[in-house]
Design a protein around this motif. Structure first.
Motif, PDB file in Angstrom:
ATOM      1  N   GLY A 118       0.913  -1.260   0.053  1.00  0.00           N
ATOM      2  CA  GLY A 118      -0.026   0.022   0.041  1.00  0.00           C
ATOM      3  C   GLY A 118       0.813   1.140  -0.007  1.00  0.00           C
ATOM      4  O   GLY A 118       2.286   1.094  -0.011  1.00  0.00           O
ATOM      5  N   THR A 119       0.077   2.345  -0.111  1.00  0.00           N
ATOM      6  CA  THR A 119       1.093   3.756  -0.445  1.00  0.00           C
ATOM      7  C   THR A 119       0.847   4.636   0.987  1.00  0.00           C
ATOM      8  O   THR A 119       0.058   4.330   1.842  1.00  0.00           O
ATOM      9  CB  THR A 119       0.554   4.362  -1.560  1.00  0.00           C
ATOM     10  OG1 THR A 119      -0.860   4.838  -1.332  1.00  0.00           O
ATOM     11  CG2 THR A 119       0.486   3.625  -2.771  1.00  0.00           C
ATOM     12  N   SER A 207      11.636   2.523  -5.745  1.00  0.00           N
ATOM     13  CA  SER A 207      13.107   1.942  -5.393  1.00  0.00           C
ATOM     14  C   SER A 207      12.686   0.492  -4.799  1.00  0.00           C
ATOM     15  O   SER A 207      13.578  -0.191  -4.822  1.00  0.00           O
ATOM     16  CB  SER A 207      13.683   3.021  -4.474  1.00  0.00           C
ATOM     17  OG  SER A 207      12.737   3.150  -3.177  1.00  0.00           O
ATOM     18  N   ASP A 208      11.430   0.376  -4.427  1.00  0.00           N
ATOM     19  CA  ASP A 208      11.109  -0.730  -4.018  1.00  0.00           C
ATOM     20  C   ASP A 208       9.409  -0.922  -3.657  1.00  0.00           C
ATOM     21  O   ASP A 208       8.872  -0.140  -3.579  1.00  0.00           O
ATOM     22  CB  ASP A 208      11.858  -0.846  -2.261  1.00  0.00           C
ATOM     23  CG  ASP A 208      11.468  -2.162  -1.492  1.00  0.00           C
ATOM     24  OD1 ASP A 208      12.319  -3.029  -1.467  1.00  0.00           O
ATOM     25  OD2 ASP A 208      10.365  -2.390  -0.831  1.00  0.00           O
ATOM     26  N   SER A 209       9.166  -2.301  -3.674  1.00  0.00           N
ATOM     27  CA  SER A 209       7.541  -2.608  -3.654  1.00  0.00           C
ATOM     28  C   SER A 209       7.090  -2.126  -2.348  1.00  0.00           C
ATOM     29  O   SER A 209       5.900  -2.006  -2.203  1.00  0.00           O
ATOM     30  CB  SER A 209       7.446  -4.056  -3.989  1.00  0.00           C
ATOM     31  OG  SER A 209       8.042  -4.733  -2.913  1.00  0.00           O
ATOM     32  N   GLY A 210       7.786  -1.928  -1.188  1.00  0.00           N
ATOM     33  CA  GLY A 210       7.437  -1.584  -0.075  1.00  0.00           C
ATOM     34  C   GLY A 210       7.563  -0.125   0.312  1.00  0.00           C
ATOM     35  O   GLY A 210       7.494   0.257   1.608  1.00  0.00           O
ATOM     36  N   ALA A 211       8.068   0.608  -0.681  1.00  0.00           N
ATOM     37  CA  ALA A 211       8.319   2.129  -0.466  1.00  0.00           C
ATOM     38  C   ALA A 211       7.281   2.901  -0.269  1.00  0.00           C
ATOM     39  O   ALA A 211       7.411   4.262   0.206  1.00  0.00           O
ATOM     40  CB  ALA A 211       9.538   2.630  -1.501  1.00  0.00           C
ATOM     41  N   GLY A 212       5.955   2.426  -0.450  1.00  0.00           N
ATOM     42  CA  GLY A 212       4.766   3.248  -0.028  1.00  0.00           C
ATOM     43  C   GLY A 212       4.510   4.130  -1.457  1.00  0.00           C
ATOM     44  O   GLY A 212       3.824   5.106  -1.297  1.00  0.00           O
ATOM     45  N   GLU A 213       5.053   3.832  -2.549  1.00  0.00           N
ATOM     46  CA  GLU A 213       4.710   4.625  -3.633  1.00  0.00           C
ATOM     47  C   GLU A 213       4.046   3.664  -4.786  1.00  0.00           C
ATOM     48  O   GLU A 213       4.012   2.588  -4.880  1.00  0.00           O
ATOM     49  CB  GLU A 213       6.107   4.979  -4.342  1.00  0.00           C
ATOM     50  CG  GLU A 213       6.939   5.752  -3.368  1.00  0.00           C
ATOM     51  CD  GLU A 213       8.079   6.235  -3.767  1.00  0.00           C
ATOM     52  OE1 GLU A 213       8.547   5.703  -4.900  1.00  0.00           O
ATOM     53  OE2 GLU A 213       9.203   6.816  -2.935  1.00  0.00           O
TER      54      GLU A 213
END
Length: 610
Positions: A118-119, A207-213
């Motif tokens: 999620g973002t 930069s990463d799937s978990g970066a919130g973007e």
């Protein structure tokens, strides 16, 4: 890990499968009269909290779980609740399977293992819907994402060749729940799908799937990195702990929270297999924690006299606390299974042999997975502003259930204000596209319609009445039409031109927005098995059920720790957020223990604060 064996819980006639490792289901003659904490639900959240509360040996925990132990994982009728929704008038009166895990480990045992986060703005919306000083935004939750999850990186050569970006700063290293990149063979054609999506207008690469973007990224699966087996709450928070202070009973249906005045003192439960046996009770010295999920936590509350007063009175249940929000605010992701294309040299869900496959000598598990998580301005740069304007000027009463009271209407109005901004943001995911072939599924990750989970007033302890109320807000169809059109733009990319893509479903005869809307209504499925929201963490004056400390309003020592507390759904699969909620909740509960707090729902955080 030693194998499981079976035993019987004789007094109650519960046929159980017992784990060889501790904690194990206990025979009823060994059941203590009281524990420090009673957790109702041995799923994703319940087992995580149980593990954390017992880690220092200072507190005893009993988990009561309706399902059983099962060595197998993934969806199967014996590991799922048998629930069907009510007919959905806006979707051609179709009914739908309500997918919920009914097993130790809960839905983390049966889900598709897609691990998305999620973002930032979605989690910040949780904080905005919590009142002043809320700590449930991105910054407050990121430490718990890191605490609850360990990260296993992709194969270095694959990462370089396929641009698999990742940043370990967004992940932890000490948890027993894993987010892993598989090292299996990747098809060379994935470069084609990647390039076509990357070059769509407005697309970004985080930069990463978990970066919130939002953007295009390769994502993790909930798999252990050594044997590539499912990593879920049972393997991470139950098996092998060997704690005498952590016990579990399975096949137990909790049907009431017990109170002394406003203090939760324990629970009543019955045998799943022999309903003729008398109900049993067990006391909680410190707290009762409900983690039965978005469908069944509301049922337990309602059976205990906590919920919408008119509904409880109709069911002949004495009203203890009138909380209209119990069972309301129900949300799930909706999707269309397939926008189907046929391509020269490209099979609909695969590739012809002459298109290469990159072999990985260090292969293990499945190959890394690719997705585009897309904001509405990227989906529809021409129409997103008009859609946001149309939505923010709606009168909420026009599309909400007629039984919504003023607090529930006001709570939705607060969500509406936030969503009008989120619809205009390119950094909030409205469409998720898994990229593994031409075309594919499309998902609306933020439906504005609100459903309900309500007891059957003629049989309150029977199955819950699940009504998605799908597409009752017409903006959901408008958004889905734009998502379908985005898929068509993607497949019209110059990258696919040599392969002569031809759309078969919905096909060239479905072109106008009106035709697409009609087709969407006939094909939308209103659930990706991500139900949330029915005991929302919001101020009571906005129809909330729990405060910022997850305590139920107007009660003491009763908290809720599951996806029902999410005020709005995240644009991602919900399992990773569930672990973060559980980790944060465990810290809150431990803080109450350390400071001798009474666990009062409606205290400092429970006041109606803007």
């Amino acid at each position: 890990m030693p194998p499981l064996h079976t035993a019987a819980l004789l007094l109650l006639g519960l046929i159980l499968q017992l784990a060889w490792t501790s904690p194990v289901p206990i025979e009823s003659r060994e059941l203590k009269e009281e524990y420090d904490y009673i957790i109702v639900g041995g799923g994703t959240n319940g087992l995580t909290v149980g593990d954390r509360l017992t880690a220092d040996g200072k507190s005893s925990v009993l988990v009561l779980e309706y399902g059983y132990f099962d060595n197998e994982v993934a969806m199967h009728p014996r590991r799922m609740f048998n629930i069907t929704s009510t007919p959905q008038p806006e979707l051609g009166n179709r009914t739908f399977f309500v997918g919920l895990g009914c097993v130790v480990g809960g839905s983390s045992s049966v889900n598709g293992q897609v691990f998305l986060r999620g973002t930032k703005q979605e989690f910040d919306a949780w904080a905005q819907l919590g009142g002043r000083r809320s700590t449930w935004g991105w910054k407050g939750l990121l430490p718990y994402f890191k605490k609850g999850l360990s990260f296993s990186p992709p194969d270095e050569e694959q990462a370089k060749e396929f641009n698999i970006k990742y940043d370990p700063e967004f992940w932890g290293t000490s948890a027993n729940i894993w987010g892993s990149f598989g090292h299996g063979n990747l098809r060379g054609v994935m470069k084609l799908f990647y390039s076509a999506m990357k070059n769509m207008p407005g697309m970004t690469v985080p930069s990463d799937s978990g970066a919130g973007e939002t953007g295009l990224y390769w994502y993790t699966l909930s798999q252990e990195p050594e044997n590539w087996q499912r990593s879920y709450s049972r393997t991470g928070h139950l098996d092998g702990l060997n704690r005498e202070n952590y016990e579990i009973i399975v096949g137990a249906k909790v049907n009431k929270v017990l109170f002394h005045r406003d203090v939760a003192t324990g629970v009543q439960w019955v045998s799943r297999n022999d309903t003729e046996l008398p109900p049993q009770t067990v006391r909680a010295r410190k707290e009762v924690i409900l983690a039965a999920g978005t469908v069944h936590t509301p049922q337990i509350l309602m059976l205990s006299g906590i919920g919408p007063a008119p509904l409880l009175k109709e069911a002949n249940i004495d009203v203890k606390v009138n909380l209209p929000g119990v069972g309301s605010n129900f949300q799930d992701h909706s999707y269309i299974p397939s926008i189907f294309y046929q391509c020269k040299l490209l099979l609909p869900l695969g590739v012809e042999p002459q298109i290469n496959v990159t072999r990985n000598p260090n292969g293990g598990g499945g190959p890394p997975s690719l997705a585009a998580m897309i904001g509405l301005p990227t989906i529809s740069p021409e129409n997103f502003e008009a859609l946001a304007k149309k939505y923010e000027t709606q009168d909420p009463r026009e599309y909400l259930p007629e039984w919504y009271d003023r607090t529930l209407i006001e709570g939705y109005r607060q969500q509406q204000k936030i969503y009008a901004k989120l619809m205009r943001s390119p950094d909030v995911t409205f469409n998720e596209m898994m990229l593994f072939g031409p075309g594919g599924s499309v998902q609306n990750l933020h439906p504005m319609s609100r459903g309900s989970i309500r007891i059957n007033t003629t049989n309150p302890e029977g199955g819950m009445i699940v009504d998605y109320r799908a597409a009752t807000n017409p903006i959901d169809i408008d958004v889905m039409v734009e998502i379908i059109k985005f898929m068509r733009k993607y497949m019209a990319s110059p990258y696919f031109e040599p392969y002569e893509p031809r759309e078969l479903i919905p096909g060239p005869n479905v072109m106008t927005d009106a035709d697409l809307a009609t087709w969407a209504r006939a094909n939308i499925i209103p659930s990706v098995f991500h139900p949330i929201g029915t005991c929302a963490k919001m101020p009571r004056k906005w129809g909330g059920v729990v405060d910022e400390d997850l305590l139920v309003y107007d009660t003491r020592r009763l908290s809720i720790v599951d996806t029902s507390v999410m005020p709005i759904i995240v644009g991602a699969t919900t399992s990773m957020a569930s672990y973060a909620i559980a980790e944060k909740a465990a810290d809150i509960i431990l803080s109450r223990r350390r400071h001798g707090g009474g666990g009062h729902g409606g205290g400092h955080w429970g006041r109606d604060e803007d």
